[in-house]
Scaffold this active site. Structure first.
Site, PDB file in Angstrom:
ATOM      1  N   ASP A   1       0.942  -1.067   0.023  1.00  0.00           N
ATOM      2  CA  ASP A   1      -0.038  -0.131   0.058  1.00  0.00           C
ATOM      3  C   ASP A   1       0.887   1.387   0.009  1.00  0.00           C
ATOM      4  O   ASP A   1       2.071   1.111   0.326  1.00  0.00           O
ATOM      5  CB  ASP A   1      -0.889   0.191   1.185  1.00  0.00           C
ATOM      6  CG  ASP A   1      -2.208   0.944   1.032  1.00  0.00           C
ATOM      7  OD1 ASP A   1      -3.326   0.278   0.972  1.00  0.00           O
ATOM      8  OD2 ASP A   1      -2.014   2.454   1.175  1.00  0.00           O
TER       9      ASP A   1
ATOM     10  N   CYS B   1     -15.052  -1.651  -7.053  1.00  0.00           N
ATOM     11  CA  CYS B   1     -16.011  -1.233  -6.304  1.00  0.00           C
ATOM     12  C   CYS B   1     -16.693   0.134  -6.794  1.00  0.00           C
ATOM     13  O   CYS B   1     -17.587   0.733  -6.266  1.00  0.00           O
ATOM     14  CB  CYS B   1     -15.329  -0.592  -4.899  1.00  0.00           C
ATOM     15  SG  CYS B   1     -14.056   0.374  -5.202  1.00  0.00           S
TER      16      CYS B   1
END
Length: 397
Positions: A249, A341
């Site tokens: 990340d 998403c």
């Protein structure tokens, strides 16, 4: 004074199907002078009553339906909706042993523009519509009736409020400020949630079902968890017995939280079984490809890449690039777990993007399982827009 909106001829059809949105072009005229967030009666072109809705003069969605029954929009109304939503989810909460879950899913729970997540004794609200803003106090009072011992915190720090003519807001609505971390559990996994500073309302509860189902693919495998945030998929991979999990990340605070979550569960993270790597995923995937580094499983769960129709093309290219690179670094027989998403990207388009990525990567790829948002993120039959999260398990040959 009566406040109402009268629809143009033929524009009542969606409301008769109980869809909760009324667009500006559907309105023939206003009756009275409704202001931002006011409750209005919705009438068809003949003047027949259809619904109660919240008026929003600044939005393309000019009104959002509160109720198709002629009732008062008051504390009792909100209490009924909240209790109903809790009752619907009770078996899901018990099944998943979840102390963190989606309580209100906006239009799908009959409360347009209202999202509420529950993290143990903390309720976190996002109020994204003019009507929700107008009824903030009634909503809070209703929540305290259903959950008398809970604290309520607002995370309406979302740009979409600007479309409704609203400023962003955060802060305590009732009770105490949340601590730095609230520990929830789901499926036997402990997760620390930063309600005040975390993404969304603090955590991605919508991937709970996918995290659980991913475990059968990660047992005894080497796993690259891309866009790991605070390590959700990585925690389940460690629980399943993965031999190595790399959480990647770009946010160091998120990675620090991911490591704390691994320690919270007493997972063995010695000997680099769990790695928390600060990296740009796009660059990292290219580096692994160029180095010849391979994995048994790649988990690809990026942030929303399509925020409007104008970004659909560029977002599709981004999804294709990520999935192509992921496919290229998988061992033969490996598994790609990939998700989107972006609500504006439907499942069939996402499937096509993954298929095109496989073609560009020169690998044979089989769709073996499909995923969607967790069961507490429910979708009303009259509101298909409530379905937004989709994913695939792909076997790469």
């Amino acid at each position: 004074m009566t406040l109402a909106i009268k629809l143009a001829k033929g524009r009542e059809k969606s409301l008769l199907r109980r869809h909760p949105w009324i667009f500006s072009r559907a309105i023939e005229k206003l009756i009275g002078e409704p202001q931002l967030g006011d409750t209005v009666d919705v009438l068809d072109f003949k003047g027949r009553w259809l619904a109660k809705a919240a008026y929003s003069p600044n939005s393309q969605i000019r009104a959002r339906v509160w109720s198709f029954d002629n009732c008062d929009i008051d504390i009792d109304f909100f209490e009924f909706r909240i209790q109903q939503a809790l009752d619907i989810r009770q078996d899901i909460i018990e099944r998943d042993q979840a102390t963190g879950f989606r309580l209100i899913a906006a239009e799908s729970d009959g409360l347009p523009g209202v999202t509420i997540d529950k993290y143990k004794d903390y309720l976190v609200c996002q109020l994204l519509s003019a009507g929700a803003e107008q009824h903030r106090d009634s909503l809070v009072k209703a929540l305290t009736r259903v959950f008398p011992s809970c604290h309520i915190y607002e995370r309406s720090d979302v740009k979409v409020r600007e479309k409704e003519g609203l400023e962003q807001r955060v802060g305590v609505l009732h009770g105490e400020l949340p601590p730095e971390s609230v520990t929830i559990e789901e499926n036997g996994v402990k997760i620390g949630v930063d309600i005040v500073n975390g993404h969304k309302t603090g955590f991605y509860l919508d991937q709970r079902d996918s995290r659980q189902r991913a475990m059968k693919y990660t047992q005894g495998k080497t796993v690259l968890n891309c866009f790991s945030y605070t390590g959700g998929f990585g925690l389940y991979a460690l629980k399943s017995g993965a031999t190595r999990v790399i959480n990647a990340d770009v946010s160091q605070p998120a990675l620090d939280a991911a490591k704390r979550n691994a320690e919270l569960n007493d997972f063995d993270i010695s000997k680099k079984r769990a790695v928390f790597l600060n990296a740009d995923v796009f660059k990292l995937l290219r580096e692994y490809r160029d180095q010849g580094t391979k994995f048994d499983v790649v988990i690809m769960d990026p942030p929303k890449m399509v925020s409007s129709k104008s970004t659909l093309t560029s977002g599709s290219r981004g999804y294709k690039d990520l999935n192509r690179l992921a496919i290229e670094i998988l061992n033969p027989g490996g598994t790609l777990l990939t998700y989107s998403c972006s609500g504006l990207m439907d499942q069939s388009l996402f499937q096509k993007i993954v298929a095109d990525a496989a073609l560009d990567a020169g690998r044979s790829v089989k769709f073996i399982e499909r995923f969607e948002q967790a069961a507490d993120h429910l979708c009303d039959t009259a509101y298909p827009e409530g379905f937004y999260l989709k994913g695939f398990a792909c076997r790469v040959l």
